[in-house]
Design a protein around this motif. Sequence first.
Motif, mmCIF file in Angstrom:
data_model
loop_
_atom_site.group_PDB
_atom_site.id
_atom_site.type_symbol
_atom_site.label_atom_id
_atom_site.label_comp_id
_atom_site.label_asym_id
_atom_site.label_seq_id
_atom_site.Cartn_x
_atom_site.Cartn_y
_atom_site.Cartn_z
ATOM 1 N N LEU A 246 0.678 -1.113 0.008
ATOM 2 C CA LEU A 246 0.096 -0.031 -0.152
ATOM 3 C C LEU A 246 0.871 1.256 0.067
ATOM 4 C CD1 LEU A 246 -3.000 -0.366 2.191
ATOM 5 C CD2 LEU A 246 -3.140 0.624 0.111
ATOM 6 N N GLN B 200 3.693 1.763 -1.725
ATOM 7 C CA GLN B 200 4.213 1.937 -2.984
ATOM 8 C C GLN B 200 3.447 2.495 -4.075
ATOM 9 O OE1 GLN B 200 7.208 0.533 -2.858
ATOM 10 N NE2 GLN B 200 6.719 -0.093 -0.976
ATOM 11 N N PRO B 201 3.736 3.347 -5.058
ATOM 12 C CA PRO B 201 3.207 4.040 -5.990
ATOM 13 C C PRO B 201 2.712 2.930 -6.795
ATOM 14 C CG PRO B 201 5.562 4.223 -6.391
ATOM 15 C CD PRO B 201 5.560 3.499 -5.111
ATOM 16 N N MET B 202 1.634 3.258 -7.394
ATOM 17 C CA MET B 202 0.731 2.458 -8.731
ATOM 18 C C MET B 202 0.311 1.293 -8.138
ATOM 19 S SD MET B 202 0.993 4.814 -10.860
ATOM 20 C CE MET B 202 0.459 4.093 -12.539
ATOM 21 N N PHE B 203 -0.060 1.005 -6.827
ATOM 22 C CA PHE B 203 -0.739 -0.145 -6.212
ATOM 23 C C PHE B 203 -2.321 0.301 -6.225
ATOM 24 C CE2 PHE B 203 -1.749 -2.654 -2.600
ATOM 25 C CZ PHE B 203 -1.850 -3.950 -3.308
ATOM 26 N N ASN B 204 -3.057 -0.389 -6.778
ATOM 27 C CA ASN B 204 -4.691 -0.386 -6.772
ATOM 28 C C ASN B 204 -5.036 -1.319 -5.658
ATOM 29 O OD1 ASN B 204 -4.947 1.716 -8.709
ATOM 30 N ND2 ASN B 204 -4.806 -0.039 -10.333
ATOM 31 N N TYR B 205 -6.093 -0.673 -4.672
ATOM 32 C CA TYR B 205 -6.495 -1.342 -3.711
ATOM 33 C C TYR B 205 -7.918 -0.951 -3.400
ATOM 34 C CZ TYR B 205 -6.494 -2.921 1.134
ATOM 35 O OH TYR B 205 -6.993 -3.445 2.372
ATOM 36 N N SER B 206 -8.703 -1.886 -3.092
ATOM 37 C CA SER B 206 -9.786 -1.683 -2.272
ATOM 38 C C SER B 206 -10.303 -2.496 -1.167
ATOM 39 C CB SER B 206 -10.969 -1.528 -3.271
ATOM 40 O OG SER B 206 -11.823 -2.842 -3.622
ATOM 41 N N GLN B 207 -10.804 -2.156 -0.123
ATOM 42 C CA GLN B 207 -11.332 -3.088 0.905
ATOM 43 C C GLN B 207 -12.678 -2.567 1.226
ATOM 44 O OE1 GLN B 207 -8.434 -2.367 4.143
ATOM 45 N NE2 GLN B 207 -10.113 -1.215 5.117
ATOM 46 N N HIS B 208 -13.643 -3.504 1.178
ATOM 47 C CA HIS B 208 -14.759 -3.159 1.302
ATOM 48 C C HIS B 208 -15.567 -4.135 2.339
ATOM 49 C CE1 HIS B 208 -19.002 -1.852 0.390
ATOM 50 N NE2 HIS B 208 -19.302 -3.042 0.157
#
Lengths: 443, 443
Positions: B177, B179-187
């Motif tokens: 998280l 790091q650049p360019m890391f896509n992430y979603s928590q729901h």
Amino acid sequence: MEGKTQVAVVGGGLVGSLFASYLAHHDVNVDLFDLRPDSRLQEHVKGRSINLALSFRGLKALKITGSENILEEIKGIPMRGRMIHNNDGSKNIILYDPVHGQCIYSVGRKRLNDFLLTAAEKHDKVNLHFNHKLRSINIHSGELEFSRTADGDILKTKADVIIGADGAFSTVRKEFLKQPMFNYSQHYIEHAYIELHISSGSDGQFLMDPNYLHIWPRRTFMMIALPNCDASWTVTLFMPVNEFAKLESPDKLMKFFETYFFDAIDLIGKEKLIMDFFASKPSPLISVKCNPYHSGGKVVMIGDAAHAIVPFYGQGMNAGLEDCFILDELLRITDFNTEQAFLQFSKLRCLDGEAVCDLAMYNYVEMRDLVSRRSFIWRKHMDDLLHRLFPSFWIPLYSSVTFSDMRYSKCIANKQEQDRMLNAGLLVVLVLAVSILAAYFFT
Amino acid sequence: MEGKTQVAVVGGGLVGSLFASYLAHHDVNVDLFDLRPDSRLQEHVKGRSINLALSFRGLKALKITGSENILEEIKGIPMRGRMIHNNDGSKNIILYDPVHGQCIYSVGRKRLNDFLLTAAEKHDKVNLHFNHKLRSINIHSGELEFSRTADGDILKTKADVIIGADGAFSTVRKEFLKQPMFNYSQHYIEHAYIELHISSGSDGQFLMDPNYLHIWPRRTFMMIALPNCDASWTVTLFMPVNEFAKLESPDKLMKFFETYFFDAIDLIGKEKLIMDFFASKPSPLISVKCNPYHSGGKVVMIGDAAHAIVPFYGQGMNAGLEDCFILDELLRITDFNTEQAFLQFSKLRCLDGEAVCDLAMYNYVEMRDLVSRRSFIWRKHMDDLLHRLFPSFWIPLYSSVTFSDMRYSKCIANKQEQDRMLNAGLLVVLVLAVSILAAYFFT
């Protein structure tokens, strides 16, 4: 001052510094911390886009500063519409609001930020602390730890209430991520950007008509230009990262510009174009959604910390400034009961934060692609006509987002309703036409 | 052993311990770290659901353990379909695969995990380290810092390659998280769950037919039961958090069960129901998507660390075990070139990780609501018929997800294609019917 509620604002950007002014109207003491030096003492500030489009929501929120004519003070330049630079060298104008003639305003980030810091500082209750980098925050106890970037010292402090206005890469939000039931998403789009510049003319004049936002839409990428008050332009090229990677030499760059932006080469200047383009790597564009924005009555996030968006609707700053207005209203209504106010803020604003993220993402397609299509122009005329006929009933999407304070989520719902109505209308016209034809042939 | 590639596997759950067995077939040394004590030395292990549904993908991946009859060894109980408990007390069966009679298997998490740890430990190259809690990780240098929960000591170590298999709340992923360019979603979904239990009968027999997954679908909430090999049942009640909150007293709980699950009261036992229900708070359900799964050739995440999903498709474990199979294949193909293999793994698997997240979310609606609707039963019959007629062309969604190793993203695309075909078919039937009627009336 003993016994008064101590509020810490983390972040002295546009949103944090404006909210300090709002807080000064409550019975509290405010400490605003920013990691950067005082921008008012510096000529240039690095990072982030240099100018921004200020519109209705932002202007409404800025009234708290008490300035009589804020647009004059911050030297806002009115932009009446989009000036489209077509690939064949022709140009055409799409007005934002042909019915009422409303404008958006190009403003310098530094000038506006300096203005807001000074406005906040006018209040005795507000203390500004520059060169303070947030190291850690306890969102339950309100303890904060800063490192002073000037001397490396550590400042440990405690606040009754903390406002997280520390931007897209918010340190406050990182702490929220450790809490249960916090919904979060961060998304880097495939496109990145590079900033270029057009200087003022030799006679100190603008080299293009400054009352428009200039766009070179090229379907999968685009370039835009916003005027600065010194008659220069900030030009931004948005493009997929892998397309940037292909422009690895000055030759390839020039060929690319000759093909797609040939009218801009002379304006920027060949040498400056090459220098600026290769001076830095393309910057990524991040979109952040989260829910909730608050933790109890202790911490609340506003602005980019709560909802970082891609820059294509010109709403990032406006949404952040509007946060200040809405949160202040909730604090007034609840008599500064932060527990209630913050809860309501999340309930109300998370939905709109998501909506403005989606709107911004949608508008990139509109700006780089749709504006150059006939169907878009047709729909725009239709919207304008219907808006002229039913001004309070039919409000086009762009107008509701940019020239009103309609909730962002409502703007989207509205647009969907309008689409359904137009489709139904189209169907009726079609059925009528077929019926008339049938009647003609069979009688 | 000097000079060999050192691989650290973080997490000794189902996925981490299986992947250690895969790694043992490469020319590497493997250290597996788990924060818990060795579960094989304990009778009960707390946390996480007690049993799980094992299906095709998981079984295929488990073959690496070399066990001749793994289902017997881990005492898997075949479940042939869903046994629906209707509100009026009636029951009906919906088979998973009426055409080929394929099953899913209820297995105990602890039993399977113990089996996998032992399988991994059989290899000399694999060393298991329990009671090691990851404190920090440098995903560029490969440095790891663990605290030993038994004595509080700190272990600093370094690995050439790190496998992040540390579950839904992965510490490895927290580093990504940053790091650049890391896509992430928590729901977190609005629903939570509580586990209840049905004991075996007085004669040691199952109190319900063990060859089905039992479901009490109640539209906005549901209860399910999976058999355990000691003839008991693990029962899970899924419901919106605010609905749980309403059941604040034993009286209210009993009234709720009498209204919606009256046939389960005797099975669970009134006293045990009340005790188990109020023994703990409802557990939240999180869904996590991210992209990429790797960082260079140094670190890669698998299982829940990469794609935590809600439990409604019974695919969480299966997807994680399948990760092991796929990653191993890529490591073989590239001759353990982790730079290439990890990149390919992200390219291939992120899409499917997202897809299985979405499938699991969709199946909650199917399980708690759709299964009790006529339209669902009708579609199921249609799917079964078409599958019987065109077995390799028409594969129903549930079958492709559960009884094949079709890419999860392909399963979704397939289903959408089938929906379009059925809709088109329906339209043709409608047009034919209207034509025939018209011909009848006008001649």
